[in-house]
Each structure stands twice: as structure tokens, then as C-alpha cells.
Design an enzyme around this catalytic site. Structure first.
Site, PDB file in Angstrom:
ATOM      1  N   SER A 177       1.761 -45.963  -9.936  1.00  0.00           N
ATOM      2  CA  SER A 177       2.133 -45.088  -8.085  1.00  0.00           C
ATOM      3  C   SER A 177       0.972 -43.704  -9.113  1.00  0.00           C
ATOM      4  O   SER A 177       0.628 -43.813  -9.868  1.00  0.00           O
ATOM      5  CB  SER A 177       3.155 -44.081  -8.299  1.00  0.00           C
ATOM      6  N   TYR A 193      10.350 -40.458 -12.088  1.00  0.00           N
ATOM      7  CA  TYR A 193      10.313 -41.294 -10.702  1.00  0.00           C
ATOM      8  C   TYR A 193       8.291 -41.398 -11.809  1.00  0.00           C
ATOM      9  O   TYR A 193       7.755 -42.462 -12.422  1.00  0.00           O
ATOM     10  CB  TYR A 193       9.860 -41.473  -9.254  1.00  0.00           C
TER      11      TYR A 193
END
Length: 244
Positions: free
Chosen positions: A128, A141
Site C-alpha cells: 500500500s 495498517y
């Protein structure tokens, strides 16, 4: 194109979103595709697995090998996102994020390596842009995706001698069903769409198929001299500086 004719691919989290787009792209190019996630998949051969259960991950690989006899492409796409700052996040939630987003890919690669060594296979991890930057309240995350980027490089370094390549893609805002539902829930949907588009130099958000196209390239033989790389797929978002 049939770049993956006669090859077998495993895509985790392949039932929806980016994972489904990847699975469709690989199948369209000739691969026999398996997906793995918690629920059944009516489109592909699949293995049901809880990615927070480390004992289940060896069974995912063995199920694919039992059914197909080989593994050529492993795409680690499954993941989860929890919103909380470091101060507010419980240790249990922190560990769950790292287990699903980082430890599960590690274990899948570990169990897949003997089979990928035989086929001179490829690994593509879905990281990501939050492994590079971070949105508010995404501590776990962001940490897990940064770790996945580091793991990608380590695998490339350690197993290039085995003929195995490992790269990662780092998507930005992609129009998955989850993100589209989020947009639909905004008080002013059109204003939100305009604003989210403006943060991207290309003027729009991305489509799952655009991530899938890059994953297919990185998994294919034509990218044979590329390994240990992290490719952002973000419409230029991470390249644009904010105004002073």
C-alpha cells in the site's frame, strides 16, 4: 495474451476487490487460478482459510498443490485495516493486523517456496502507499504494509538464486466495492468525488483492473530482470507535494 498458459496461480483475498481483478486477469491470460479467503468463491477454485490462524496457511498451499500439482504464481493480497491511533489501539488489535497483513504472507511464502523453486515461480505482494506514507489512525495498517514491503525485498535477495522473483505493488485509492460504499455514504457524494480526484495528478481514482495489469506484468516472464521492487499505483498521489 496467454502468458500464464499451463501455470497455476494462488491469489489470496481473490473473491472481491483488487484480488478478484487480479484473479480474473491471470485467468484471462491462461492461468489456472485458485483463491483463498474466509468464504467460498463461486468464480474460482478456492480454499477457505482464516488468515489469522497460522496453522491454516500451510494447508492452503498443500490444497493447491494437491489439486494442481504445481504453483507458479503467489499473490499475497488478503489484508485488513483497523482504524485507531497508537494510543487507542489494543495490543490484540495490533497483533491481529500484523498477523493477517504481514505474518500470513510470510508463512504462505515459506510454505510455497519449495514449490516455487521447482517452477522458478514469482511472488507479488499487495502492499500500500500507506507502507510509504500514512493516513490518520492507521498505525497498525501502515506498519504492517511497510513490513510487507521490507519482506518483499528480503525474499528477492534471499531467493533470487533459486530463480524466484518477488515484487510488490502499492496501490493508492482504488475504486473497490468497499471504497465505493464509503463514497456513497458521504453527505455530498459528488463533492467528495471531485475532492478525492483532485489529490491525484491524473485527476481521478484508480480501478482494480489497473492494479491487476501491473501484477500480471510482474508475475510474467517478460519482467524477468525485475525483483525486490515496490511499485506505487496511485495516479501520482505520492509524487504531489501539498501547497505551502
Amino acid at each position: 495474451m496467454t502468458r500464464f498458459e499451463g501455470k497455476t496461480a494462488l491469489v489470496t483475498g481473490g473473491r472481491s476487490g483488487i484480488g478478484r481483478a487480479i484473479a480474473l486477469r491471470l485467468r484471462d491470460e491462461g492461468a489456472r487460478v485458485f483463491t483463498a479467503q474466509r468464504s467460498e468463491d463461486t468464480e474460482f477454485e478456492h480454499v477457505c482459510a482464516d488468515f489469522s490462524d497460522s496453522a491454516a496457511l500451510a494447508k492452503v498451499i498443500s490444497a493447491v498443490i494437491t489439486a494442481s500439482g504445481r504453483l507458479d504464481v503467489l499473490v499475497n493480497n488478503a489484508g485488513l485495516m483497523q482504524e485507531a491511533s497508537v494510543e487507542d489501539m489494543t495490543l490484540e488489535d495490533w497483533q491481529r493486523s500484523l498477523t493477517v497483513n504481514l505474518t500470513a504472507p510470510f508463512l504462505l511464502v515459506k510454505h510455497a517456496l519449495p514449490h516455487l523453486r521447482v517452477t522458478k515461480g514469482t511472488i507479488v505482494n499487495v502492499g500500500s502507499i500507506e507502507g510509504i506514507g500514512c493516513n490518520p489512525h492507521h498505525a497498525a495498517y501502515a506498519a504492517s504494509k511497510a513490513g510487507l514491503h521490507g519482506l518483499t525485498r528480503a525474499i528477492a535477495v534471499d531467493h533470487g538464486q533459486d530463480g524466484i522473483r518477488c515484487n510488490a505493488v502499492a496501490p493508492g485509492w482504488i475504486d473497490t466495492d468497499l471504497n465505493l460504499d464509503f463514497i456513497s455514504a458521504q453527505p455530498d457524494v459528488e463533492a467528495f468525488r471531485r475532492n478525492i480526484g483532485k489529490i491525484h495528478p491524473v485527476g481521478r481514482t484508480g480501478a482494480p483492473k489497473e492494479v491487476a495489469a501491473l501484477v500480471a506484468f510482474l508475475a510474467a516472464e517478460e519482467s524477468g530482470f525485475i525483483t525486490g521492487q515496490i511499485y506505487t499505483v496511485d495516479g501520482g498521489r505520492m509524487s504531489r507535494l501539498s501547497l505551502p
